[in-house]
Write a protein that holds these residues in place. Structure first.
Motif, PDB file in Angstrom:
ATOM      1  N   THR A  30      -5.762  37.619  -7.068  1.00  0.00           N
ATOM      2  CA  THR A  30      -7.008  37.919  -6.433  1.00  0.00           C
ATOM      3  C   THR A  30      -8.187  38.263  -7.748  1.00  0.00           C
ATOM      4  O   THR A  30      -9.233  37.595  -7.869  1.00  0.00           O
ATOM      5  CB  THR A  30      -7.227  39.056  -5.470  1.00  0.00           C
ATOM      6  N   ALA A  31      -7.741  38.980  -8.780  1.00  0.00           N
ATOM      7  CA  ALA A  31      -8.264  39.597  -9.799  1.00  0.00           C
ATOM      8  C   ALA A  31      -8.610  38.260 -10.843  1.00  0.00           C
ATOM      9  O   ALA A  31      -9.350  38.376 -11.559  1.00  0.00           O
ATOM     10  CB  ALA A  31      -7.409  40.411 -10.621  1.00  0.00           C
ATOM     11  N   ARG A  32      -7.640  37.281 -10.854  1.00  0.00           N
ATOM     12  CA  ARG A  32      -7.822  36.027 -11.484  1.00  0.00           C
ATOM     13  C   ARG A  32      -8.486  34.968 -10.692  1.00  0.00           C
ATOM     14  O   ARG A  32      -8.686  33.818 -11.289  1.00  0.00           O
ATOM     15  CB  ARG A  32      -6.369  35.476 -11.877  1.00  0.00           C
ATOM     16  N   GLY A  33      -9.131  35.200  -9.666  1.00  0.00           N
ATOM     17  CA  GLY A  33      -9.992  34.426  -8.947  1.00  0.00           C
ATOM     18  C   GLY A  33      -9.709  33.427  -8.037  1.00  0.00           C
ATOM     19  O   GLY A  33      -9.963  32.647  -7.312  1.00  0.00           O
ATOM     20  N   PHE A  34      -8.106  33.981  -7.349  1.00  0.00           N
ATOM     21  CA  PHE A  34      -7.522  33.184  -6.330  1.00  0.00           C
ATOM     22  C   PHE A  34      -7.383  34.252  -5.224  1.00  0.00           C
ATOM     23  O   PHE A  34      -6.221  35.056  -5.270  1.00  0.00           O
ATOM     24  CB  PHE A  34      -6.261  32.698  -6.712  1.00  0.00           C
ATOM     25  N   PRO A  35      -8.372  34.271  -4.183  1.00  0.00           N
ATOM     26  CA  PRO A  35      -8.331  35.522  -3.179  1.00  0.00           C
ATOM     27  C   PRO A  35      -7.054  35.322  -2.387  1.00  0.00           C
ATOM     28  O   PRO A  35      -6.752  34.382  -1.639  1.00  0.00           O
ATOM     29  CB  PRO A  35      -9.723  35.210  -2.371  1.00  0.00           C
ATOM     30  N   ALA A  36      -6.077  36.266  -2.476  1.00  0.00           N
ATOM     31  CA  ALA A  36      -4.922  36.241  -1.574  1.00  0.00           C
ATOM     32  C   ALA A  36      -4.857  36.489  -0.262  1.00  0.00           C
ATOM     33  O   ALA A  36      -5.930  37.291   0.107  1.00  0.00           O
ATOM     34  CB  ALA A  36      -3.895  37.247  -2.454  1.00  0.00           C
ATOM     35  N   ILE A  37      -3.999  35.791   0.426  1.00  0.00           N
ATOM     36  CA  ILE A  37      -3.954  36.091   1.938  1.00  0.00           C
ATOM     37  C   ILE A  37      -2.667  36.950   2.176  1.00  0.00           C
ATOM     38  O   ILE A  37      -1.348  36.610   1.737  1.00  0.00           O
ATOM     39  CB  ILE A  37      -3.592  34.656   2.582  1.00  0.00           C
ATOM     40  N   GLY A  38      -3.207  38.000   2.529  1.00  0.00           N
ATOM     41  CA  GLY A  38      -1.908  39.076   2.600  1.00  0.00           C
ATOM     42  C   GLY A  38      -1.957  40.221   1.816  1.00  0.00           C
ATOM     43  O   GLY A  38      -3.040  40.523   1.223  1.00  0.00           O
ATOM     44  N   PRO A  39      -0.936  41.054   1.441  1.00  0.00           N
ATOM     45  CA  PRO A  39       0.429  40.859   2.043  1.00  0.00           C
ATOM     46  C   PRO A  39       0.553  40.859   3.768  1.00  0.00           C
ATOM     47  O   PRO A  39      -0.257  41.500   4.322  1.00  0.00           O
ATOM     48  CB  PRO A  39       1.270  41.743   1.427  1.00  0.00           C
ATOM     49  N   VAL A  40       1.550  40.139   4.186  1.00  0.00           N
ATOM     50  CA  VAL A  40       2.174  40.161   5.615  1.00  0.00           C
ATOM     51  C   VAL A  40       3.519  40.498   5.552  1.00  0.00           C
ATOM     52  O   VAL A  40       4.331  40.069   4.910  1.00  0.00           O
ATOM     53  CB  VAL A  40       1.840  38.746   6.147  1.00  0.00           C
ATOM     54  N   HIS A  41       3.800  41.578   6.345  1.00  0.00           N
ATOM     55  CA  HIS A  41       5.205  42.095   6.543  1.00  0.00           C
ATOM     56  C   HIS A  41       5.795  41.353   7.920  1.00  0.00           C
ATOM     57  O   HIS A  41       5.115  41.232   8.901  1.00  0.00           O
ATOM     58  CB  HIS A  41       5.062  43.548   6.801  1.00  0.00           C
ATOM     59  N   PHE A  42       7.063  41.070   7.593  1.00  0.00           N
ATOM     60  CA  PHE A  42       7.768  40.555   8.942  1.00  0.00           C
ATOM     61  C   PHE A  42       9.203  40.664   8.799  1.00  0.00           C
ATOM     62  O   PHE A  42       9.986  41.186   7.556  1.00  0.00           O
ATOM     63  CB  PHE A  42       7.279  39.098   9.162  1.00  0.00           C
TER      64      PHE A  42
END
Length: 281
Positions: free
Chosen positions: A100-112
Protein backbone atom coordinates in the motif's frame (compact mmCIF):
# COMPACT_ATOMS: atom_id res chain seq x y z
CA UNK A 1 15.18 -3.27 -2.89
CA UNK A 2 12.94 -6.34 -2.61
CA UNK A 3 9.79 -6.37 -0.53
CA UNK A 4 10.56 -7.40 3.04
CA UNK A 5 7.39 -9.46 3.52
CA UNK A 6 6.91 -11.11 0.10
CA UNK A 7 9.11 -14.20 -0.04
CA UNK A 8 8.73 -15.95 -3.38
CA UNK A 9 6.02 -18.10 -4.98
CA UNK A 10 3.99 -20.05 -2.44
CA UNK A 11 1.48 -21.80 -4.68
CA UNK A 12 -0.59 -21.52 -7.84
CA UNK A 13 -4.38 -21.62 -7.85
CA UNK A 14 -5.92 -23.82 -10.55
CA UNK A 15 -9.58 -22.80 -10.78
CA UNK A 16 -11.83 -25.72 -11.77
CA UNK A 17 -15.55 -26.22 -12.26
CA UNK A 18 -15.75 -29.81 -10.98
CA UNK A 19 -13.43 -30.41 -8.04
CA UNK A 20 -13.93 -34.16 -7.76
CA UNK A 21 -13.34 -34.71 -11.48
CA UNK A 22 -10.22 -32.50 -11.44
CA UNK A 23 -8.76 -34.22 -8.37
CA UNK A 24 -9.14 -37.59 -10.10
CA UNK A 25 -7.56 -36.22 -13.31
CA UNK A 26 -4.52 -34.84 -11.47
CA UNK A 27 -4.16 -38.05 -9.43
CA UNK A 28 -3.92 -39.88 -12.76
CA UNK A 29 -0.88 -37.69 -13.55
CA UNK A 30 1.00 -39.29 -10.66
CA UNK A 31 0.25 -36.82 -7.88
CA UNK A 32 -0.76 -37.57 -4.32
CA UNK A 33 -3.89 -35.48 -3.74
CA UNK A 34 -4.88 -34.19 -0.31
CA UNK A 35 -8.33 -34.88 1.13
CA UNK A 36 -10.92 -32.27 0.13
CA UNK A 37 -10.79 -29.12 2.21
CA UNK A 38 -13.71 -26.78 2.83
CA UNK A 39 -12.82 -23.14 3.49
CA UNK A 40 -14.49 -20.74 5.92
CA UNK A 41 -18.04 -19.81 4.80
CA UNK A 42 -17.16 -16.26 3.74
CA UNK A 43 -14.67 -17.69 1.22
CA UNK A 44 -17.28 -19.99 -0.39
CA UNK A 45 -14.66 -22.37 -1.79
CA UNK A 46 -13.24 -25.85 -1.40
CA UNK A 47 -9.96 -27.33 -2.55
CA UNK A 48 -7.59 -30.20 -3.06
CA UNK A 49 -3.87 -29.56 -2.73
CA UNK A 50 -0.77 -31.09 -4.31
CA UNK A 51 1.98 -30.49 -1.76
CA UNK A 52 5.60 -30.26 -2.92
CA UNK A 53 8.67 -29.55 -0.78
CA UNK A 54 8.23 -25.80 -0.22
CA UNK A 55 5.40 -24.83 -2.57
CA UNK A 56 2.27 -26.45 -3.95
CA UNK A 57 -0.58 -26.53 -6.45
CA UNK A 58 -4.14 -25.84 -5.33
CA UNK A 59 -7.20 -27.12 -7.19
CA UNK A 60 -9.91 -24.66 -6.16
CA UNK A 61 -13.65 -24.66 -6.80
CA UNK A 62 -16.67 -22.62 -5.76
CA UNK A 63 -19.22 -24.14 -3.40
CA UNK A 64 -21.22 -20.97 -2.64
CA UNK A 65 -21.20 -17.57 -4.28
CA UNK A 66 -19.58 -14.91 -2.04
CA UNK A 67 -17.93 -11.53 -2.53
CA UNK A 68 -14.57 -13.21 -1.94
CA UNK A 69 -14.89 -15.61 -4.88
CA UNK A 70 -16.56 -13.27 -7.39
CA UNK A 71 -13.32 -12.80 -9.42
CA UNK A 72 -12.83 -16.57 -9.63
CA UNK A 73 -16.44 -17.06 -10.74
CA UNK A 74 -15.88 -14.48 -13.46
CA UNK A 75 -12.77 -16.41 -14.55
CA UNK A 76 -14.58 -19.78 -14.56
CA UNK A 77 -17.39 -18.36 -16.67
CA UNK A 78 -14.82 -18.25 -19.49
CA UNK A 79 -12.50 -21.20 -18.83
CA UNK A 80 -10.66 -23.27 -16.22
CA UNK A 81 -6.95 -22.94 -15.50
CA UNK A 82 -4.37 -21.15 -13.39
CA UNK A 83 -6.32 -18.16 -12.15
CA UNK A 84 -3.81 -16.60 -9.75
CA UNK A 85 -0.38 -16.89 -8.20
CA UNK A 86 0.23 -16.76 -4.46
CA UNK A 87 3.41 -15.48 -2.88
CA UNK A 88 4.53 -16.41 0.62
CA UNK A 89 4.34 -13.70 3.23
CA UNK A 90 5.68 -13.95 6.78
CA UNK A 91 3.33 -11.20 7.99
CA UNK A 92 0.19 -10.45 5.98
CA UNK A 93 -0.60 -7.21 7.80
CA UNK A 94 2.93 -5.89 7.31
CA UNK A 95 2.98 -7.06 3.71
CA UNK A 96 -0.33 -5.34 2.97
CA UNK A 97 0.99 -2.13 4.50
CA UNK A 98 4.20 -2.44 2.50
CA UNK A 99 2.55 -2.67 -0.93
CA UNK A 100 0.00 0.00 0.00
CA UNK A 101 2.85 2.36 0.85
CA UNK A 102 4.27 1.70 -2.63
CA UNK A 103 1.09 2.79 -4.35
CA UNK A 104 -0.80 -0.52 -4.61
CA UNK A 105 -3.69 -0.38 -2.11
CA UNK A 106 -3.90 -3.86 -0.61
CA UNK A 107 -7.13 -5.83 -0.22
CA UNK A 108 -7.04 -7.41 3.22
CA UNK A 109 -5.62 -9.04 5.18
CA UNK A 110 -8.40 -11.64 5.25
CA UNK A 111 -8.31 -14.51 7.73
CA UNK A 112 -9.75 -17.95 6.96
CA UNK A 113 -9.16 -21.64 7.57
CA UNK A 114 -10.16 -25.18 6.77
CA UNK A 115 -10.08 -28.54 8.59
CA UNK A 116 -7.32 -30.98 7.60
CA UNK A 117 -7.85 -34.76 8.03
CA UNK A 118 -4.70 -36.22 9.61
CA UNK A 119 -3.08 -39.50 8.43
CA UNK A 120 -3.42 -41.11 11.86
CA UNK A 121 -7.02 -40.02 12.28
CA UNK A 122 -8.69 -36.91 13.57
CA UNK A 123 -8.45 -33.39 12.22
CA UNK A 124 -6.34 -30.29 12.61
CA UNK A 125 -7.00 -26.73 11.47
CA UNK A 126 -5.15 -25.03 8.64
CA UNK A 127 -5.27 -21.27 9.14
CA UNK A 128 -4.19 -18.47 6.82
CA UNK A 129 -4.00 -14.71 6.50
CA UNK A 130 -3.97 -13.38 2.92
CA UNK A 131 -3.81 -10.03 1.19
CA UNK A 132 -4.30 -9.19 -2.47
CA UNK A 133 -2.87 -6.65 -4.82
CA UNK A 134 -5.60 -4.44 -6.40
CA UNK A 135 -7.80 -6.38 -8.82
CA UNK A 136 -6.80 -4.14 -11.74
CA UNK A 137 -3.13 -5.06 -11.26
CA UNK A 138 -2.92 -8.27 -13.28
CA UNK A 139 0.46 -8.73 -15.02
CA UNK A 140 -0.13 -10.88 -18.08
CA UNK A 141 -3.77 -11.21 -16.99
CA UNK A 142 -2.94 -13.07 -13.76
CA UNK A 143 -4.14 -12.02 -10.31
CA UNK A 144 -1.60 -12.13 -7.50
CA UNK A 145 -1.91 -12.33 -3.74
CA UNK A 146 0.18 -13.29 -0.72
CA UNK A 147 -0.50 -16.03 1.82
CA UNK A 148 0.70 -16.28 5.41
CA UNK A 149 0.57 -19.86 6.70
CA UNK A 150 -0.23 -19.84 10.39
CA UNK A 151 -0.19 -23.64 10.70
CA UNK A 152 2.37 -24.92 8.18
CA UNK A 153 2.70 -28.21 10.07
CA UNK A 154 -0.92 -29.02 9.21
CA UNK A 155 -0.49 -28.33 5.48
CA UNK A 156 2.93 -29.72 4.53
CA UNK A 157 2.23 -33.26 5.70
CA UNK A 158 5.03 -35.69 4.68
CA UNK A 159 2.54 -38.30 3.45
CA UNK A 160 1.18 -35.76 0.94
CA UNK A 161 4.62 -34.76 -0.37
CA UNK A 162 5.45 -38.11 -1.98
CA UNK A 163 4.39 -38.34 -5.63
CA UNK A 164 4.72 -41.19 -8.12
CA UNK A 165 5.95 -38.65 -10.69
CA UNK A 166 8.74 -37.50 -8.35
CA UNK A 167 7.64 -33.84 -8.35
CA UNK A 168 9.39 -31.71 -5.73
CA UNK A 169 8.99 -28.04 -6.69
CA UNK A 170 7.47 -25.51 -9.03
CA UNK A 171 10.36 -24.42 -11.26
CA UNK A 172 8.63 -21.92 -13.59
CA UNK A 173 5.24 -20.38 -14.27
CA UNK A 174 5.04 -19.49 -17.97
CA UNK A 175 2.57 -16.83 -19.09
CA UNK A 176 1.42 -15.91 -22.60
CA UNK A 177 1.36 -12.18 -23.32
CA UNK A 178 1.05 -10.01 -26.42
CA UNK A 179 3.73 -7.77 -24.85
CA UNK A 180 5.99 -9.95 -22.66
CA UNK A 181 8.37 -7.13 -21.79
CA UNK A 182 5.57 -4.89 -20.53
CA UNK A 183 3.93 -7.73 -18.56
CA UNK A 184 7.25 -8.62 -16.91
CA UNK A 185 7.87 -4.96 -16.09
CA UNK A 186 4.39 -4.79 -14.54
CA UNK A 187 5.06 -7.76 -12.25
CA UNK A 188 8.49 -6.35 -11.45
CA UNK A 189 6.87 -3.17 -10.12
CA UNK A 190 4.33 -5.12 -8.07
CA UNK A 191 6.78 -7.40 -6.25
CA UNK A 192 9.96 -5.28 -6.55
CA UNK A 193 12.02 -7.96 -8.28
CA UNK A 194 13.95 -7.24 -11.50
CA UNK A 195 12.72 -8.30 -14.94
CA UNK A 196 15.42 -9.73 -17.21
CA UNK A 197 15.35 -10.75 -20.84
CA UNK A 198 15.75 -14.48 -21.43
CA UNK A 199 15.98 -15.05 -25.17
CA UNK A 200 12.56 -14.26 -26.61
CA UNK A 201 11.04 -14.29 -23.11
CA UNK A 202 11.20 -12.05 -20.05
CA UNK A 203 11.85 -13.55 -16.62
CA UNK A 204 11.03 -12.29 -13.14
CA UNK A 205 12.51 -14.22 -10.22
CA UNK A 206 10.02 -14.41 -7.36
CA UNK A 207 12.65 -14.54 -4.61
CA UNK A 208 14.05 -17.03 -2.07
CA UNK A 209 14.98 -19.56 -4.80
CA UNK A 210 11.29 -20.14 -5.52
CA UNK A 211 9.72 -20.37 -8.97
CA UNK A 212 10.56 -17.91 -11.72
CA UNK A 213 7.76 -16.33 -13.73
CA UNK A 214 8.34 -16.24 -17.46
CA UNK A 215 6.43 -14.10 -19.96
CA UNK A 216 6.47 -14.81 -23.70
CA UNK A 217 4.40 -14.61 -26.88
CA UNK A 218 2.45 -17.35 -28.66
CA UNK A 219 5.28 -17.87 -31.15
CA UNK A 220 7.69 -18.73 -28.34
CA UNK A 221 5.15 -21.10 -26.78
CA UNK A 222 4.94 -22.96 -30.09
CA UNK A 223 8.73 -23.24 -30.20
CA UNK A 224 8.98 -24.54 -26.62
CA UNK A 225 6.32 -27.26 -26.77
CA UNK A 226 5.22 -29.76 -29.46
CA UNK A 227 1.80 -29.38 -31.07
CA UNK A 228 0.42 -32.41 -29.21
CA UNK A 229 1.44 -30.90 -25.87
CA UNK A 230 -0.18 -27.53 -26.58
CA UNK A 231 -3.53 -29.16 -27.34
CA UNK A 232 -6.18 -27.49 -25.18
CA UNK A 233 -3.91 -24.73 -23.85
CA UNK A 234 -5.24 -21.33 -22.87
CA UNK A 235 -4.64 -18.63 -25.46
CA UNK A 236 -3.67 -16.14 -22.76
CA UNK A 237 -2.57 -16.29 -19.14
CA UNK A 238 -0.61 -19.25 -17.77
CA UNK A 239 0.43 -21.45 -20.68
CA UNK A 240 2.64 -23.88 -18.76
CA UNK A 241 3.60 -24.98 -15.27
CA UNK A 242 7.11 -26.42 -15.08
CA UNK A 243 7.79 -28.74 -12.15
CA UNK A 244 11.12 -30.17 -11.01
CA UNK A 245 11.13 -33.94 -10.58
CA UNK A 246 13.63 -36.27 -8.93
CA UNK A 247 13.19 -38.77 -11.77
CA UNK A 248 12.20 -37.67 -15.27
CA UNK A 249 11.60 -41.24 -16.44
CA UNK A 250 9.27 -41.85 -13.49
CA UNK A 251 7.47 -38.59 -14.21
CA UNK A 252 6.90 -39.56 -17.84
CA UNK A 253 5.73 -43.05 -16.90
CA UNK A 254 3.41 -41.93 -14.08
CA UNK A 255 1.82 -39.05 -15.97
CA UNK A 256 1.82 -40.33 -19.54
CA UNK A 257 3.81 -37.23 -20.51
CA UNK A 258 5.34 -36.71 -23.95
CA UNK A 259 9.16 -36.59 -23.96
CA UNK A 260 10.80 -33.69 -25.81
CA UNK A 261 14.35 -32.50 -25.27
CA UNK A 262 15.17 -32.60 -21.57
CA UNK A 263 11.51 -32.38 -20.52
CA UNK A 264 8.41 -34.55 -20.30
CA UNK A 265 5.16 -32.64 -20.79
CA UNK A 266 1.51 -33.43 -20.22
CA UNK A 267 -0.89 -31.93 -22.80
CA UNK A 268 -2.82 -28.93 -21.52
CA UNK A 269 -6.16 -30.64 -22.09
CA UNK A 270 -5.22 -33.17 -19.39
CA UNK A 271 -4.04 -30.55 -16.87
CA UNK A 272 -6.87 -28.02 -16.59
CA UNK A 273 -5.79 -25.83 -19.50
CA UNK A 274 -2.03 -25.38 -19.01
CA UNK A 275 0.84 -27.56 -20.19
CA UNK A 276 2.30 -29.46 -17.24
CA UNK A 277 5.99 -29.96 -17.91
CA UNK A 278 8.49 -31.96 -15.83
CA UNK A 279 12.22 -31.18 -15.86
CA UNK A 280 15.07 -32.71 -13.82
CA UNK A 281 15.44 -31.30 -10.31
Amino acid sequence: MSLAHVLGVDHVVVAVRDLAFSAKAWAELGFTISPRGLHSPHMGSANYTIMLQEDYLELLGVVAATDQNQPMRDFLAKHEGVERIAFTTDDAAAGAAEITARGFPAIGPVHFGRPVPLPGGGEADAKFNVFRWPLDEQPGGIRIFACQHLTRENVWLPVLQQHANGAVAIRRIEILSVDPQAAAAHLSRLIDEPARQDGAAWRVASGRSRADILFYAAETFAERYPDAVREGAATKGVAALVLATRDLDAAAAASGAIRHGDAASVPANRASGSVLSFVPA
